[in-house]
Design a protein around this motif. Structure first.
Motif, short mmCIF file in Angstrom:
data_model
loop_
_atom_site.label_atom_id
_atom_site.label_comp_id
_atom_site.label_asym_id
_atom_site.label_seq_id
_atom_site.Cartn_x
_atom_site.Cartn_y
_atom_site.Cartn_z
N ILE A 356 25.57 32.66 45.60
CA ILE A 356 27.03 32.63 45.59
C ILE A 356 27.58 33.12 46.92
CG2 ILE A 356 29.10 33.55 44.48
CD1 ILE A 356 27.29 34.02 41.96
N PHE A 357 28.51 32.37 47.46
CA PHE A 357 29.29 32.80 48.60
C PHE A 357 30.66 33.15 48.02
CE2 PHE A 357 25.75 30.44 50.08
CZ PHE A 357 25.37 31.05 51.27
N TRP A 358 30.87 34.44 47.83
CA TRP A 358 31.88 34.96 46.89
C TRP A 358 33.16 35.38 47.61
CZ3 TRP A 358 31.24 40.43 44.38
CH2 TRP A 358 32.22 40.63 43.39
N ILE A 359 34.26 34.72 47.28
CA ILE A 359 35.57 35.11 47.79
C ILE A 359 36.20 36.05 46.77
CG2 ILE A 359 37.86 34.31 48.50
CD1 ILE A 359 36.53 31.63 49.24
N VAL A 360 36.47 37.29 47.20
CA VAL A 360 36.88 38.34 46.27
C VAL A 360 37.96 39.21 46.90
CG1 VAL A 360 34.95 39.80 47.04
CG2 VAL A 360 36.03 40.26 44.82
N GLY A 361 38.90 39.66 46.09
CA GLY A 361 39.93 40.56 46.59
C GLY A 361 41.32 40.12 46.17
N GLY A 362 42.28 40.94 46.54
CA GLY A 362 43.67 40.75 46.12
C GLY A 362 44.24 42.13 45.86
N ARG A 363 45.01 42.25 44.80
CA ARG A 363 45.50 43.57 44.38
C ARG A 363 44.59 44.10 43.30
NH1 ARG A 363 51.75 44.21 43.77
NH2 ARG A 363 51.43 44.13 46.03
N ALA A 364 43.83 45.14 43.61
CA ALA A 364 42.78 45.62 42.71
C ALA A 364 43.35 46.25 41.45
CB ALA A 364 41.89 46.62 43.44
N LYS A 365 42.59 46.11 40.38
CA LYS A 365 42.90 46.80 39.13
C LYS A 365 42.02 48.04 39.02
CE LYS A 365 44.74 42.83 36.71
NZ LYS A 365 44.73 42.00 35.49
N GLU A 366 42.33 48.87 38.04
CA GLU A 366 41.59 50.12 37.89
C GLU A 366 40.09 49.85 37.75
OE1 GLU A 366 41.52 54.03 34.93
OE2 GLU A 366 43.28 52.74 35.01
N ARG A 378 22.69 37.91 43.11
CA ARG A 378 23.08 36.50 43.14
C ARG A 378 24.00 36.18 44.31
NH1 ARG A 378 22.93 33.57 38.21
NH2 ARG A 378 21.79 34.66 36.57
N VAL A 379 24.58 37.20 44.91
CA VAL A 379 25.61 37.01 45.94
C VAL A 379 24.96 36.98 47.32
CG1 VAL A 379 27.71 37.92 46.98
CG2 VAL A 379 27.34 38.13 44.50
N ALA A 380 25.03 35.84 47.99
CA ALA A 380 24.51 35.73 49.34
C ALA A 380 25.38 36.49 50.32
CB ALA A 380 24.42 34.26 49.75
N LYS A 381 26.71 36.44 50.09
CA LYS A 381 27.64 37.13 50.96
C LYS A 381 29.00 37.15 50.28
CE LYS A 381 29.31 37.12 55.78
NZ LYS A 381 29.22 36.40 57.09
N ALA A 382 29.79 38.19 50.56
CA ALA A 382 31.14 38.30 50.01
C ALA A 382 32.16 38.17 51.14
CB ALA A 382 31.32 39.63 49.30
N TYR A 383 33.31 37.58 50.83
CA TYR A 383 34.38 37.35 51.80
C TYR A 383 35.63 38.02 51.24
CZ TYR A 383 30.80 34.13 53.16
OH TYR A 383 29.57 33.61 53.51
N LEU A 384 36.06 39.09 51.89
CA LEU A 384 37.06 39.99 51.32
C LEU A 384 38.47 39.62 51.77
CD1 LEU A 384 35.12 43.33 51.89
CD2 LEU A 384 34.91 41.69 50.00
N CYS A 405 37.98 39.03 55.67
CA CYS A 405 38.65 37.78 56.06
C CYS A 405 40.17 37.88 56.00
CB CYS A 405 38.19 36.63 55.18
SG CYS A 405 36.45 36.22 55.41
N GLY A 406 40.68 38.80 55.21
CA GLY A 406 42.12 38.98 55.12
C GLY A 406 42.80 37.95 54.25
N THR A 407 42.79 36.68 54.69
CA THR A 407 43.50 35.63 53.95
C THR A 407 42.51 34.70 53.26
OG1 THR A 407 43.52 34.06 55.79
CG2 THR A 407 45.33 35.68 55.68
N LEU A 408 43.02 34.00 52.27
CA LEU A 408 42.20 33.02 51.56
C LEU A 408 41.77 31.90 52.49
CD1 LEU A 408 41.04 32.06 48.86
CD2 LEU A 408 43.23 30.95 48.40
N GLU A 409 42.64 31.48 53.38
CA GLU A 409 42.30 30.42 54.32
C GLU A 409 41.10 30.81 55.18
OE1 GLU A 409 44.44 27.64 57.77
OE2 GLU A 409 45.47 29.40 56.95
N ASN A 410 41.11 32.03 55.71
CA ASN A 410 39.98 32.48 56.52
C ASN A 410 38.71 32.57 55.69
OD1 ASN A 410 41.65 32.72 58.74
ND2 ASN A 410 41.99 34.91 58.49
N ALA A 411 38.86 33.02 54.44
CA ALA A 411 37.69 33.19 53.58
C ALA A 411 37.05 31.85 53.23
CB ALA A 411 38.09 33.92 52.30
N VAL A 412 37.85 30.84 52.93
CA VAL A 412 37.30 29.53 52.61
C VAL A 412 36.56 28.96 53.81
CG1 VAL A 412 37.88 27.14 52.04
CG2 VAL A 412 38.97 29.02 50.80
N ALA A 413 37.13 29.12 55.01
CA ALA A 413 36.47 28.62 56.22
C ALA A 413 35.13 29.32 56.45
CB ALA A 413 37.39 28.81 57.43
#
Length: 469
Positions: A356-366, A378-384, A405-413
């Motif tokens: 998995i090349f995992w795009i993760v993040g946003g406003r975190a919950k508890e 399972r995660v090859a790398k995470a994109y925050l 990555c900051g933004t979703l656009e950067n993370a997808v790239a």
């Protein structure tokens, strides 16, 4: 639309003018109530005006004349503190209810026509609701789906003797529906979520359990037993209704369970021949097996045959933003799981893919990413992305390689680049954020649509260009 005649000649205030608020105001007026409404958001007020709703500042309301305040489920009722409008209503002795309560009262007023399936749970309720509606429709039943999914409940077709209503309930909606009643009520699971709105996990679980409060002996409660809180409730079932349990962890003697993708129905200890869920893309993974088991149990309680249900399961198209494949680039599949707004939901997607090349993040919950450690191999790398990026970097450090990555656009790239360079046979770029979207997007759906657009743009790029990017 369902006219609310039970409130004819009432004076009712509506606070919160999203889809459900505008529908409530219109349905009340159609039924003969005098309605005044407000929303702190100017565009929402403008839409209400366009819909013919009388909008006026709460300071202009005559609280002494009001019979009820219909509150949007997004407005705080109890925690972290009640909204000022709730405090004003309570001080004036005005009851505070939601549009879903109006639905229940009107149905009782009309003699309980049709059938209602009420579905809740921390995770899986949208898929289970859509699947249940699909099974009923496949069987030829007149079916309307709404509530916390799709249409506002009062925008659904009027009550009719043969009509089935499948309603998804959030905990916020249950809190505003003291008269909630249904022919079949479903509670899938309870995990930590929305504690900022409910105070404690115990209070949150108690609110979820109210889905069963008004079930009578002729009705049915379907409860998942794979989470600790729901299992304890099932073991000490205090309700008059029949109880059917569902599980993906172990066999049950009276209910539905799934083992290794095979669905079994047990009636008094007698187990029917299994139904295979393998090869159904929309029902991939153990979490969707739980959804399928619950929908199966609800459909059986409403009299559907096994054969009809099997047909419906196999033709279910799934839901947008729930482990939805939105594109491919060479060997790489792009999976949109934007609905995964907490760690437990993300775990369900992480369990289904590798690598998995995992795009993760946003406003975190508890709790952030707590409980996901078992899936890190399972995660090859995470994109925050988003507000949670720094905190998630600390949580992942030493366990999973990551890139801020900051933004979703950067993370997808970045994820596309690395997945295409991978030697793996079937790498997956997975958007499963484990976070709310509110830091960068209005809601999870907007985040998912943005992902879809970015993937479509990458699909138009040659593999050589993508790898070189």
């Amino acid at each position: 639309m369902i006219p609310i005649t039970v409130c004819a000649d009432w004076n009712v205030a509506v606070f919160g003018l999203g889809l459900s608020g505008i529908a409530a105001a219109r349905a009340l007026a159609l039924g003969g109530a005098k309605v005044v409404a407000w929303d702190d958001n100017e565009p929402a007020r403008a839409k209400a005006n366009e819909a013919g709703v009388l909008v006026a500042l709460p300071e202009e309301w005559d609280w002494s004349a009001l019979n009820a305040l219909v509150l949007s489920p997004g407005v705080p009722l109890t925690h972290p503190k009640p909204h000022v409008i709730v405090e004003q209503a309570r001080a004036a002795g005005v009851e505070v209810i939601g549009d879903t309560e109006l639905f229940c009262r009107e149905r009782r007023h009309q003699g309980l026509p049709g059938k209602v399936v009420a579905i809740t749970g921390t995770n899986g309720k949208s898929t289970t609701s859509a699947l249940t509606a699909h099974l009923l429709s496949t069987a030829g039943r007149d079916t309307a789906l709404g509530g916390n999914i799709g249409k506002a409940v009062l925008d659904l077709p009027p009550f009719a003797a043969e009509r089935h209503y499948v309603l998804e309930y959030s905990s916020f909606q249950i809190d505003l529906t003291p008269g909630l009643d249904a022919d079949v009520s479903v509670l899938l699971n309870v995990q930590p979520d929305h504690l900022d709105r409910h105070g404690t996990l115990e209070n949150y679980a108690a609110i979820k359990a109210r889905i069963f409060n008004r079930l009578g002996a002729a009705q049915c409660g379907v409860i998942g037993v794979d989470s600790d809180l729901t299992r304890r409730l099932a073991e000490h079932w205090p309700f008059a209704a029949a109880r059917k349990v569902v599980s993906t962890a172990h066999p049950v003697s009276d209910g539905v369970y799934v083992h290794d993708g095979l669905l079994f129905e047990a009636l008094g200890g007698v187990v029917e021949a299994p139904i295979s869920l393998h090869g159904i893309p929309a029902l991939r993974g153990a979490h969707n097996w739980e959804n399928a088991a619950a929908a199966y149990a609800a459909a059986r309680a409403l009299g559907l045959s096994r054969e009809t249900i099997i047909e419906g399961l196999r033709s279910f198209p799934g839901l947008a933003h729930r482990m939805e494949e939105v594109g491919r680039l060479d060997r790489v599949a792009f999976i949109n799981d934007s609905k995964a707004t907490n760690a437990d939901a993300a775990a369900r997607a992480l369990a289904c893919f590798d690598p998995i090349f995992w795009i993760v993040g946003g406003r975190a919950k508890e709790g952030g990413l707590a409980g996901l450690d078992a899936y890190y191999p399972r995660v090859a790398k995470a994109y925050l992305i988003g507000e949670a990026a720094e905190d998630f970097a600390h949580q992942l450090d030493g366990h999973v390689g990551y890139e801020r990555c900051g933004t979703l656009e950067n993370a997808v790239a970045a994820a596309s680049r690395d997945a295409l360079r991978s030697a793996a046979r079937a790498p997956v770029v997975l958007l499963s954020p484990a976070c709310a979207s509110y830091d960068q997007f209005p809601n999870f759906a907007e985040r998912g649509e943005a992902f879809r657009r970015l993937v479509a743009a990458h699909e138009g790029v040659s593999m050589r260009e993508a790898i070189a990017a």
